[in-house]
Design a protein around this motif. Structure first.
Motif, PDB file in Angstrom:
ATOM      1  N   GLU A 158      -7.093 -42.627  -8.454  1.00  0.00           N
ATOM      2  CA  GLU A 158      -6.258 -41.433  -8.291  1.00  0.00           C
ATOM      3  C   GLU A 158      -6.601 -40.662  -7.022  1.00  0.00           C
ATOM      4  N   GLU A 159      -7.890 -40.583  -6.697  1.00  0.00           N
ATOM      5  CA  GLU A 159      -8.353 -39.767  -5.568  1.00  0.00           C
ATOM      6  C   GLU A 159      -9.008 -40.639  -4.501  1.00  0.00           C
ATOM      7  N   TYR A 162      -3.441 -41.744  -4.507  1.00  0.00           N
ATOM      8  CA  TYR A 162      -3.223 -42.809  -5.488  1.00  0.00           C
ATOM      9  C   TYR A 162      -3.154 -44.163  -4.790  1.00  0.00           C
TER      10      TYR A 162
END
Length: 217
Positions: A158-159, A162
């Protein structure tokens, strides 16, 4: 289908079995269950390592330092030896693992273009005909991943932004064929009932072939 996200997964294998494989000088693999397997590999085998160790020549003047298991697997693996276990993280070797596993994958979702083909011929026939009614491969993949048994080997994070790349391995091609065929058949029947542009008398020859293929008449 179950995700096997290499960003998160730690693969655990038996140290003795791994050393035996390394010393065999045969091509071997480590699958996602941590099992040691030898070539030729099974049709749907998913490997986090594939290779063959060739010891370096040494001399009396320049003796070679004994390599660690980390050295043997390569610098893109994080390896921790814990008594009789070896713990491996393999996400840094993702690009190589795409090459290793793509020949056995049911579909390839590792490019920016997305999935455009199924490895199984019957599934590809379904996908090709479905496009005549604007049913995309992406839509079909979503159905497979929701309803079918199998494994999605991927890197997903996600970090800081994405990121996703994946290879799909269907456990049962016959099951997947039946699920996708039924899905497309029902959707096409609904489209023909509700969209005047797809009324029977307005279908193109390719659309008629797709209707016949899915037994929608």
């Amino acid at each position: 289908m179950k995700k096997f996200n290499l960003f998160n997964e730690i693969i655990i294998t038996n140290k003795k079995e791994l050393l035996n494989a390394v010393n065999s000088q045969k091509e071997f693999g480590i699958n996602i269950k941590g099992e040691i397997v030898f070539a030729p590999f099974a049709a749907k085998e998913i490997l986090i390592y594939q290779g063959k160790h060739t010891p370096q020549n040494s001399s009396a003047l320049i003796p070679q330092k004994a390599p660690t298991l980390g050295d043997m697997l390569g610098d893109k693996y994080q390896v921790v030896e814990d008594d009789e276990r070896v713990l491996i993280k393999a996400f840094s070797n993702w690009q190589e693992l795409i090459k290793v596993n793509t020949p056995r994958a049911s579909y390839d979702d590792t490019t920016g273009d997305g999935v455009d083909k199924f490895a199984d011929e019957a599934l590809e026939d379904i996908g090709w005909n479905a496009t005549e009614f604007n049913i995309s491969y992406r839509e079909l993949i979503d159905v497979l991943e929701e309803k079918c048994s199998g494994t999605l080997l991927c890197i997903e994070q996600e970090e800081p932004s994405y990121q996703f790349s994946g290879l799909g391995f269907l456990a049962d091609d016959k099951e997947a064929q039946e699920i996708l065929f039924s899905y497309c058949q029902q959707k096409i029947q609904k489209i023909m009932q509700e969209d005047p542009l797809y009324a029977k008398e307005k279908l193109s020859s390719d659309e008629e072939e797709a209707v016949e293929f899915f037994k929608c008449l």
